[in-house]
Write a protein that holds these residues in place. Structure first.
Motif, PDB file in Angstrom:
ATOM      1  N   PRO A  29       4.894   2.472  14.431  1.00 52.05           N
ATOM      2  CA  PRO A  29       4.195   1.772  15.515  1.00 52.05           C
ATOM      3  C   PRO A  29       3.018   0.966  14.965  1.00 52.05           C
ATOM      4  O   PRO A  29       2.511   1.255  13.879  1.00 52.05           O
ATOM      5  N   GLN A  30       2.624  -0.041  15.720  1.00 50.84           N
ATOM      6  CA  GLN A  30       1.446  -0.819  15.330  1.00 50.84           C
ATOM      7  C   GLN A  30       0.215   0.035  15.543  1.00 50.84           C
ATOM      8  O   GLN A  30       0.187   0.861  16.417  1.00 50.84           O
ATOM      9  N   PRO A  31      -0.832  -0.064  14.788  1.00 53.73           N
ATOM     10  CA  PRO A  31      -1.110  -0.951  13.664  1.00 53.73           C
ATOM     11  C   PRO A  31      -0.607  -0.419  12.332  1.00 53.73           C
ATOM     12  O   PRO A  31      -0.798  -1.046  11.304  1.00 53.73           O
ATOM     13  N   TRP A  32       0.040   0.763  12.320  1.00 55.67           N
ATOM     14  CA  TRP A  32       0.475   1.370  11.062  1.00 55.67           C
ATOM     15  C   TRP A  32       1.519   0.532  10.347  1.00 55.67           C
ATOM     16  O   TRP A  32       1.559   0.506   9.121  1.00 55.67           O
ATOM     17  N   GLN A  33       2.367  -0.140  11.105  1.00 55.63           N
ATOM     18  CA  GLN A  33       3.380  -0.998  10.490  1.00 55.63           C
ATOM     19  C   GLN A  33       2.717  -2.104   9.681  1.00 55.63           C
ATOM     20  O   GLN A  33       3.013  -2.296   8.509  1.00 55.63           O
ATOM     21  N   ARG A  34       1.792  -2.790  10.302  1.00 50.18           N
ATOM     22  CA  ARG A  34       1.092  -3.903   9.648  1.00 50.18           C
ATOM     23  C   ARG A  34       0.297  -3.408   8.435  1.00 50.18           C
ATOM     24  O   ARG A  34       0.328  -4.022   7.371  1.00 50.18           O
ATOM     25  N   LEU A  35      -0.411  -2.296   8.589  1.00 48.84           N
ATOM     26  CA  LEU A  35      -1.235  -1.774   7.506  1.00 48.84           C
ATOM     27  C   LEU A  35      -0.389  -1.266   6.334  1.00 48.84           C
ATOM     28  O   LEU A  35      -0.726  -1.508   5.171  1.00 48.84           O
ATOM     29  N   SER A  36       0.705  -0.584   6.609  1.00 49.14           N
ATOM     30  CA  SER A  36       1.524  -0.053   5.512  1.00 49.14           C
ATOM     31  C   SER A  36       2.243  -1.156   4.747  1.00 49.14           C
ATOM     32  O   SER A  36       2.324  -1.109   3.519  1.00 49.14           O
ATOM     33  N   ILE A  37       2.736  -2.161   5.450  1.00 46.08           N
ATOM     34  CA  ILE A  37       3.402  -3.269   4.750  1.00 46.08           C
ATOM     35  C   ILE A  37       2.385  -4.058   3.930  1.00 46.08           C
ATOM     36  O   ILE A  37       2.654  -4.428   2.783  1.00 46.08           O
ATOM     37  N   GLY A  38       1.210  -4.277   4.480  1.00 47.23           N
ATOM     38  CA  GLY A  38       0.149  -4.949   3.717  1.00 47.23           C
ATOM     39  C   GLY A  38      -0.248  -4.157   2.486  1.00 47.23           C
ATOM     40  O   GLY A  38      -0.452  -4.719   1.404  1.00 47.23           O
ATOM     41  N   ALA A  39      -0.333  -2.828   2.632  1.00 46.58           N
ATOM     42  CA  ALA A  39      -0.684  -1.980   1.489  1.00 46.58           C
ATOM     43  C   ALA A  39       0.396  -2.021   0.416  1.00 46.58           C
ATOM     44  O   ALA A  39       0.087  -1.988  -0.780  1.00 46.58           O
ATOM     45  N   MET A  40       1.661  -2.104   0.829  1.00 48.67           N
ATOM     46  CA  MET A  40       2.748  -2.184  -0.154  1.00 48.67           C
ATOM     47  C   MET A  40       2.662  -3.480  -0.963  1.00 48.67           C
ATOM     48  O   MET A  40       2.842  -3.462  -2.185  1.00 48.67           O
ATOM     49  N   PHE A  41       2.391  -4.598  -0.300  1.00 49.42           N
ATOM     50  CA  PHE A  41       2.257  -5.859  -1.026  1.00 49.42           C
ATOM     51  C   PHE A  41       1.044  -5.828  -1.957  1.00 49.42           C
ATOM     52  O   PHE A  41       1.116  -6.294  -3.098  1.00 49.42           O
ATOM     53  N   ALA A  42      -0.069  -5.267  -1.479  1.00 47.25           N
ATOM     54  CA  ALA A  42      -1.262  -5.181  -2.314  1.00 47.25           C
ATOM     55  C   ALA A  42      -1.020  -4.277  -3.526  1.00 47.25           C
ATOM     56  O   ALA A  42      -1.428  -4.601  -4.645  1.00 47.25           O
ATOM     57  N   ALA A  43      -0.337  -3.149  -3.322  1.00 53.44           N
ATOM     58  CA  ALA A  43      -0.033  -2.250  -4.438  1.00 53.44           C
ATOM     59  C   ALA A  43       0.896  -2.913  -5.453  1.00 53.44           C
ATOM     60  O   ALA A  43       0.727  -2.743  -6.665  1.00 53.44           O
ATOM     61  N   LEU A  44       1.845  -3.688  -4.959  1.00 53.23           N
ATOM     62  CA  LEU A  44       2.732  -4.429  -5.864  1.00 53.23           C
ATOM     63  C   LEU A  44       1.933  -5.447  -6.677  1.00 53.23           C
ATOM     64  O   LEU A  44       2.150  -5.603  -7.882  1.00 53.23           O
ATOM     65  N   GLY A  45       0.988  -6.118  -6.033  1.00 53.52           N
ATOM     66  CA  GLY A  45       0.139  -7.075  -6.737  1.00 53.52           C
ATOM     67  C   GLY A  45      -0.736  -6.405  -7.777  1.00 53.52           C
ATOM     68  O   GLY A  45      -0.893  -6.912  -8.899  1.00 53.52           O
ATOM     69  N   ILE A  46      -1.311  -5.255  -7.431  1.00 51.53           N
ATOM     70  CA  ILE A  46      -2.152  -4.525  -8.386  1.00 51.53           C
ATOM     71  C   ILE A  46      -1.330  -4.086  -9.587  1.00 51.53           C
ATOM     72  O   ILE A  46      -1.767  -4.232 -10.738  1.00 51.53           O
ATOM     73  N   SER A  47      -0.135  -3.578  -9.335  1.00 53.40           N
ATOM     74  CA  SER A  47       0.709  -3.156 -10.464  1.00 53.40           C
ATOM     75  C   SER A  47       1.123  -4.345 -11.322  1.00 53.40           C
ATOM     76  O   SER A  47       1.219  -4.225 -12.538  1.00 53.40           O
ATOM     77  N   ALA A  48       1.346  -5.502 -10.714  1.00 55.18           N
ATOM     78  CA  ALA A  48       1.698  -6.696 -11.495  1.00 55.18           C
ATOM     79  C   ALA A  48       0.529  -7.140 -12.368  1.00 55.18           C
ATOM     80  O   ALA A  48       0.721  -7.497 -13.533  1.00 55.18           O
ATOM     81  N   VAL A  49      -0.690  -7.105 -11.823  1.00 56.66           N
ATOM     82  CA  VAL A  49      -1.866  -7.503 -12.606  1.00 56.66           C
ATOM     83  C   VAL A  49      -2.070  -6.533 -13.771  1.00 56.66           C
ATOM     84  O   VAL A  49      -2.352  -6.945 -14.894  1.00 56.66           O
ATOM     85  N   LEU A  50      -1.918  -5.229 -13.518  1.00 54.77           N
ATOM     86  CA  LEU A  50      -2.094  -4.250 -14.585  1.00 54.77           C
ATOM     87  C   LEU A  50      -0.988  -4.342 -15.628  1.00 54.77           C
ATOM     88  O   LEU A  50      -1.222  -4.113 -16.815  1.00 54.77           O
ATOM     89  N   TYR A  51       0.215  -4.697 -15.210  1.00 51.43           N
ATOM     90  CA  TYR A  51       1.357  -4.798 -16.117  1.00 51.43           C
ATOM     91  C   TYR A  51       1.300  -6.061 -16.977  1.00 51.43           C
ATOM     92  O   TYR A  51       1.820  -6.090 -18.090  1.00 51.43           O
TER      93      TYR A  51
END
Length: 77
Positions: A29-51
């Motif tokens: 349900p909202q707002p958890w959907q928006r927050l979790s998808i945003g967190a997944m993209f941010a985590a992917l970006g952080i892992s890409a920068v570290l990699y």
């Protein structure tokens, strides 16, 4: 030159997990959907920068993913 067979396997596994998590987050349900998808993209970006380790285009891509993740979590609905 020996090909690294573990890298494609891990990439495929990562894609499967990513699509599964994205589908699971879409059912929240909202707002958890928006927050979790945003967190997944941010985590992917952080892992890409570290990699990246000196590869500038991967660092830029990771930064764009972090920015999109934050915008997706708090602005884009």
């Amino acid at each position: 030159m020996r090909p690294d067979l573990l890298r494609p396997l891990l990439g495929t596994l990562g894609l499967l997990i990513g699509f599964g998590l994205y589908a699971w987050a879409g059912d929240l349900p909202q707002p958890w959907q928006r927050l979790s998808i945003g967190a997944m993209f941010a985590a992917l970006g952080i892992s890409a920068v570290l990699y990246a380790r000196g590869e500038r285009w991967i660092q830029v891509l990771g930064s764009v993913l972090i920015l999109y993740g934050v915008l997706r979590a708090f602005v884009i609905g």
